[in-house]
Design a protein around this motif. Structure first.
Motif, PDB file in Angstrom:
ATOM      1  N   ARG A   1       0.853  -1.188   0.000  1.00 43.30           N
ATOM      2  CA  ARG A   1       0.000   0.000   0.000  1.00 43.30           C
ATOM      3  C   ARG A   1       0.889   1.238   0.000  1.00 43.30           C
ATOM      4  O   ARG A   1       1.970   1.229   0.577  1.00 43.30           O
ATOM      5  CB  ARG A   1      -0.884   0.004   1.251  1.00 43.30           C
ATOM      6  N   GLY A   2       0.433   2.327  -0.640  1.00 38.44           N
ATOM      7  CA  GLY A   2       1.251   3.530  -0.741  1.00 38.44           C
ATOM      8  C   GLY A   2       2.188   3.439  -1.933  1.00 38.44           C
ATOM      9  O   GLY A   2       2.029   2.591  -2.808  1.00 38.44           O
ATOM     10  N   GLY A   3       3.179   4.320  -1.967  1.00 39.12           N
ATOM     11  CA  GLY A   3       4.123   4.320  -3.080  1.00 39.12           C
ATOM     12  C   GLY A   3       4.310   5.717  -3.641  1.00 39.12           C
ATOM     13  O   GLY A   3       4.033   6.723  -2.961  1.00 39.12           O
ATOM     14  N   VAL A   4       4.773   5.793  -4.880  1.00 39.45           N
ATOM     15  CA  VAL A   4       5.015   7.085  -5.523  1.00 39.45           C
ATOM     16  C   VAL A   4       3.705   7.871  -5.549  1.00 39.45           C
ATOM     17  O   VAL A   4       2.683   7.379  -6.029  1.00 39.45           O
ATOM     18  CB  VAL A   4       5.553   6.900  -6.951  1.00 39.45           C
ATOM     19  N   SER A   5       3.729   9.073  -5.019  1.00 39.21           N
ATOM     20  CA  SER A   5       2.515   9.875  -4.919  1.00 39.21           C
ATOM     21  C   SER A   5       1.933  10.168  -6.297  1.00 39.21           C
ATOM     22  O   SER A   5       2.655  10.541  -7.236  1.00 39.21           O
ATOM     23  CB  SER A   5       2.810  11.193  -4.205  1.00 39.21           C
TER      24      SER A   5
END
Length: 404
Positions: free
Chosen positions: A351-355
């Motif tokens: 989950r998440g990562g490069v915006s």
């Protein structure tokens, strides 16, 4: 050590990562007459495709839409999904001999049940179109020179550099380290001053520790159809009790919406009302013990475990209002406060990562660094369990290819 300078001027772009996104990007670029070079760290491409769905590869979901994705910007993925739809995925694979069969909740698997067939579609097409794939090749760094990029990589024990006008980062997320997963995509984005949305394991089993752990341990192996929810999401599927906590599809799903320190709620009997069930049974046999009724609704082992929290020996007719209310809460609002999760090695995705603020939703190109593209799992777009993440990988790979 002086690095060898490799001439790759015949390629329009270099794709870092030979997973679902990178392979789709290479093939779609080939359809458009563009030549690309895929650099893959592992000794073969498609490692995660090959293990997905127990080696059968749940390659899309018939119901995939932006609603099944977690992101700081839930609207970001809409453009990619408009450009490459579920129907496009189904048609693409059918064209190359993969006939899908639908299983639970829209999950689509190859009729052959062989993930290898999915990978073969891409490797065969790449070979046919002259798209080059170098395995056992680890990219060490990427530098932006303004007009092009310098890539430093290690292959066959030698360090080399090459230049390319465009770079695609399709190197995946942090699960699963033993399959070669690294934070390369995140590190690269940071090196270019790009924002990263906090990352965490997702679609991951949850752990129970402390005084409650023995209660879960005794139920290890028991699976129950439930509704699991918190204030962010709700899922109806099976949960699986384990010696360290909870797993199963419903738990994996809610884990993407769970944060450390929070509780989750479980309705153990989502399609019935326990009070109504008791009232009906009372009319037939008020002397029936509560434990016997519970054992009819669940496995005997689960009923016995619940009995420690119930007036199990009382018969139905003698249950008072307070006991009924307590029973109703236990069955329909079973509260669990996980201690944590099983980490990236047991997680399906990150989950998440490069915006998404850093990328064009239309092209997936970096807003700060022209010619640099990010797709697949390293971007802050995380799908539900059941083929959704593959749909994002195919869509993002397709979109990037259009703009190389």
């Amino acid at each position: 050590m002086v690095a060898n300078l490799i001439n790759t001027s015949q390629f329009d772009a270099i794709i870092i990562g030979g997973g679902a996104c990178g392979l789709m990007c290479a093939v779609q670029a080939g359809f458009l007459g563009k030549r690309v070079l895929v650099l893959e760290k592992n000794d073969k491409v498609g490692a995660k495709i090959l293990i997905s769905g127990g080696g059968r590869c749940n390659y899309t979901n018939l119901y995939a839409s932006p609603q099944q994705f977690v992101s700081a910007n839930p609207h970001f993925c809409k453009s990619a999904f408009a450009q490459w739809t579920v129907d496009d995925t189904v048609s693409f694979f059918e064209t190359y001999g993969i006939i899908g069969k639908e299983k639970t909740l829209g999950q689509l698997f190859p009729e052959s049940d062989k993930a290898r067939d999915i990978v073969n579609v891409f490797t065969n097409l790449c070979a046919d179109m002259g798209q080059e794939i170098w395995c056992d090749t680890e990219v060490k760094s990427i530098e932006n020179n303004g007009d092009d990029f310098t890539i430093t990589f290690e292959r066959q024990g030698k360090t080399s550099t090459t230049k390319t006008p465009k770079v695609v980062i399709a190197s995946g997320g942090l699960p699963i380290a033993k399959m070669g997963a690294t934070d390369f995509g995140l590190r690269t984005a940071r090196s270019f001053g790009m924002e990263i949305v906090s990352t965490a394991p997702a679609l991951v089993p949850l752990t129970i520790t402390g005084k409650d752990q023995p209660w879960y341990e005794q139920l290890s192996g028991n699976s129950i159809f439930c509704r699991v929810w918190n204030d962010r999401a709700s899922f109806e599927e099976n949960i699986l009790f384990t010696h360290w906590g909870l797993s199963g599809p419903a738990i994996l799903q809610i884990s993407s919406y769970w944060r450390p320190g929070e509780s989750i709620m479980i309705d153990l009997l989502p399609h019935q009302n326990i009070i109504e069930v008791i009232e009906q049974e009372r009319k037939l046999n008020g002397k029936k013990p509560l434990l016997a009724l519970i054992a009819n609704l669940f496995t005997r082992k689960f009923a016995d475990a619940l009995s420690s929290r119930l007036p199990a020996d009382k018969n139905l007719a003698s249950l008072n209002k307070a006991e009924l209310e307590s029973l109703n809460e236990l069955i329909h609002q079973f509260k669990v406060k996980p201690a944590g999760d099983k980490g990236y090695d047991k997680a399906e995705v990150m989950r998440g990562g490069v915006s998404t603020d850093e990328l064009s939703s239309r092209t997936l190109e970096s807003k700060k660094i022209p010619g640099l593209f990010f797709g697949g799992e390293c971007v802050d777009v995380t799908g539900w369990l059941g083929g959704y993440n593959f749909q994002w990988a195919w869509a993002s790979g397709y979109v990037i290819a259009q703009y190389l």
